[in-house]
Every structure is written in structure tokens, then in C-alpha cells.
Design an enzyme around this catalytic site. Structure first.
Site, mmCIF file in Angstrom:
data_model
loop_
_atom_site.group_PDB
_atom_site.id
_atom_site.type_symbol
_atom_site.label_atom_id
_atom_site.label_comp_id
_atom_site.label_asym_id
_atom_site.label_seq_id
_atom_site.Cartn_x
_atom_site.Cartn_y
_atom_site.Cartn_z
ATOM 1 N N LYS A 153 0.875 -1.188 0.000
ATOM 2 C CA LYS A 153 0.000 0.000 0.000
ATOM 3 C C LYS A 153 0.907 1.232 0.000
ATOM 4 O O LYS A 153 1.313 1.727 1.048
ATOM 5 C CB LYS A 153 -0.917 -0.069 1.227
ATOM 6 C CG LYS A 153 -2.216 0.679 1.038
ATOM 7 C CD LYS A 153 -3.242 0.296 2.079
ATOM 8 C CE LYS A 153 -4.331 1.335 2.224
ATOM 9 N NZ LYS A 153 -5.152 1.571 1.048
HETATM 10 N N1 PMP Z 1 -7.766 -2.281 -3.259
HETATM 11 C C1 PMP Z 1 -7.232 -1.056 -3.125
HETATM 12 C C2 PMP Z 1 -6.552 -0.451 -4.297
HETATM 13 C C3 PMP Z 1 -7.357 -0.353 -1.913
HETATM 14 O O1 PMP Z 1 -6.852 0.868 -1.780
HETATM 15 C C4 PMP Z 1 -8.040 -0.956 -0.836
HETATM 16 C C5 PMP Z 1 -8.189 -0.223 0.467
HETATM 17 N N2 PMP Z 1 -7.082 -0.438 1.295
HETATM 18 C C6 PMP Z 1 -8.564 -2.244 -1.022
HETATM 19 C C7 PMP Z 1 -8.405 -2.882 -2.242
HETATM 20 C C8 PMP Z 1 -9.277 -2.955 0.097
HETATM 21 O O2 PMP Z 1 -8.348 -3.307 1.103
HETATM 22 P P1 PMP Z 1 -8.791 -3.486 2.601
HETATM 23 O O3 PMP Z 1 -9.948 -4.389 2.592
HETATM 24 O O4 PMP Z 1 -7.602 -4.077 3.246
HETATM 25 O O5 PMP Z 1 -9.136 -2.141 3.130
#
Ligand code: PMP
Length: 296
Positions: A153
Site C-alpha cells: 500500500k
Molecule cells: N484495493 C485497493 C486499491 C485499496 O486501496 C483498498 C483499500 N485499502 C482495497 C483494495 C481494500 O483493502 P482493505 O480491505 O484491506 O481495506
């Protein structure tokens, strides 16, 4: 507003007012997007504020930092503890928590010695709202996994998300759906994508997407509810006219989708597996499932 004059943040080992927090304008992250971050939610439960899957989020933060050659000196346990203190100091229970690891001054394209750690939190409604979403396939693809670490991320990756969201909103849609470099559906700008067909759920496999923690939670809930989830590659054409679809993400939770590129999903949202999982998800994060689990 994300903060007011009373908001407290944690920055580099100190608690301070958000309004007084300063950053270095020669930060490598500010210039080149080389920071890493998380998006976490806490919920008010019978046992007080609970940070949902705090460990998983901070483990992912460590993974992201490692991939970006960033030395993160706080352990997962320390970060979890600081997060509860952050909520406490700000009087927050239902909150969105944003840890950001950003770098000190460095105008070269090499790893940076100085690492800053910011933790802040605010009250945030469901990111994509409560209504059903009308999606458009974006002309922007997700970054090629050979050009960056898509499972990390990283702040800079979100320029792709901003371009896709802006494009579809300018075309009158609510949210984007992005393809991978092979033309298969990958994910949304800030959420993973699932669709329903003949009582089964389908979602993209890992490789070109962020490994969402909510995606994983939906796998767990689906298993408990006896719903089959298939990870496979598919194109927008496979999705057109399917029974239902939804996004999953920490900020968005489980968000219902009405249509893709103008093709409506067949089932009313309330009758779809997505609606069932949306309720199950809220029950899980608020630890209410043993009180009013009305699903099966
Ligand atoms: N894909 C992307 C590109 C994101 O930014 C997020 C948010 N973090 C997610 C998927 C979903 O991830 P999570 O369920 O861990 O929040």
C-alpha cells in the site's frame, strides 16, 4: 474536515495537535510518492472501541515498508497499542485510522534514512456511501505488477486510483472498475470487487490487486455461510448482466453495486449474496453476531 483545533496526532514518537504538526517540504515521499500507509477502522462494540483486524493491517504496513526499502522501527504490537491510545486521546470509537510512514529529505531516487511515522484518526462515513453504485470500467489499468509492488500500500500508487475515479465521475458514474494489464477485471480504486452468478461469488486472484483485508474477511464469512467463492480471471463482459456485485474495503465496508457500464445486475440488492455479506460484515466488526445474527 479531518481535524479541528482539539485533534491529537502521533508523529515521530510524540503526541501533538494536528494543527501544529509540521513536515519537511523536501520529503522524498512528498516529491516522489515513496511512502506507505494503511486504512483501518475501529468500531464501537459492547467491549468498547475495537480496532478491526489491527494486527493484519500493521503486518501489511510492515510488508509495504519492506518492499519499499523503508525501515519501520515500530513493532506491530507497539503500533496497535498506539492506535488505541490515539482513539482514547481523541475520544473516538467509530473511527477511520490512518497510519502513514513517510520519508525525510532526499531528492535522489535512493532509499532514505530518515523515516517519519504519523498516526491520525477521524470519524468517516462509509467511503462509497450507503446507496447502490453505478460503475464504469476505467480506461486506466491498474499498475503492472512488474513495474511496482501492487500488494504493497504505497502512497504513489494512488495517483492511478485518483485518475480512474476522476475519469468515471466526469462521465457521470459513481465509481471506477479497473482492469489489469491483460484486460481482466482487477479491482476498484480503493476496494476489491466481487460479482455473483448462480449463487456463487467470483473475484480476481491475487497478483494484480491489493490483498484486501476485507476481501479476506468476506472469504471467511462466506465460508461460514456456505457460500462458494471462486478466485479467477474474468472480463467486464462476464460481469454484465450477472446476478449481483459489490466492493469490499475497510473504508467502503461491503458496498452494493447497481450496474457496470450501464448493465444492471439481475437481483434486487436486498436479495443478493452481497447484501447478506454486508450485514454479516457489520455484525462481525461490531461483534454483534451472537446477539442478532439473522442471516441463516
Ligand atoms: N484495493 C485497493 C486499491 C485499496 O486501496 C483498498 C483499500 N485499502 C482495497 C483494495 C481494500 O483493502 P482493505 O480491505 O484491506 O481495506
Amino acid at each position: 474536515m479531518y481535524y479541528n483545533e482539539n485533534t491529537t496526532v502521533f508523529l515521530d514518537g510524540k503526541w501533538m495537535k494536528a494543527s501544529g504538526a509540521m513536515t519537511d517540504v523536501y520529503s522524498q515521499t512528498l516529491h516522489y510518492g515513496s511512502g506507505v500507509f494503511e486504512g483501518i477502522r475501529s468500531y464501537e462494540t459492547e467491549d468498547g472501541a475495537m480496532v478491526f483486524k489491527a494486527r493484519e493491517h500493521y503486518e501489511r504496513l510492515h510488508y509495504s515498508a519492506r518492499k519499499m526499502h523503508i525501515k519501520l522501527d515500530y513493532s506491530v504490537e507497539e503500533l496497535v497499542e498506539l492506535t488505541y491510545e490515539l482513539l482514547d486521546r481523541n475520544g473516538l470509537k467509530d473511527a477511520y485510522i490512518r497510519p502513514l510512514v513517510y520519508l525525510g529529505q532526499n531528492m535522489s531516487l535512493q532509499p532514505t534514512e530518515k523515516v517519519h511515522v504519523l498516526l491520525c484518526a477521524w470519524s468517516w462515513d462509509r467511503y462509497l456511501g450507503d446507496g447502490l453504485l453505478r460503475l464504469m470500467t476505467s480506461s486506466y489499468q491498474r499498475p503492472n505488477p512488474k513495474s511496482c509492488h501492487v500488494e504493497a500500500k504505497v502512497t504513489g500508487h494512488y495517483t492511478n486510483s485518483i485518475l480512474a475515479t476522476t475519469e468515471v465521475k466526469n462521465n457521470g458514474f459513481d465509481e471506477a472498475l479497473l482492469l489489469d494489464m491483460n484486460g481482466n477485471v482487477a479491482e476498484g480504486p480503493g476496494a476489491n470487487f466481487f460479482f455473483e452468478k448462480d449463487d456463487k461469488l467470483y473475484t480476481a486472484p491475487l497478483g494484480n490487486i491489493l490483498a484486501g483485508i476485507t476481501r479476506q474477511t468476506v472469504f471467511e464469512l462466506a465460508e461460514e455461510l456456505g457460500i462458494e467463492v471462486v478466485e479467477k480471471f474474468f472480463t467486464p463482459k462476464d460481469v454484465y448482466g450477472a446476478d449481483g456485485a459489490f466492493f469490499t474495503g475497510t473504508a467502503a465496508e461491503v458496498a452494493g453495486i447497481e450496474s457496470l457500464d450501464g448493465f444492471d445486475f439481475a437481483l434486487p440488492w436486498e436479495e443478493s449474496l452481497g447484501a447478506m455479506l454486508s450485514t454479516a460484515y457489520l455484525n462481525r466488526v461490531q461483534k454483534k453476531e451472537y446477539k442478532n445474527f439473522e442471516l441463516v
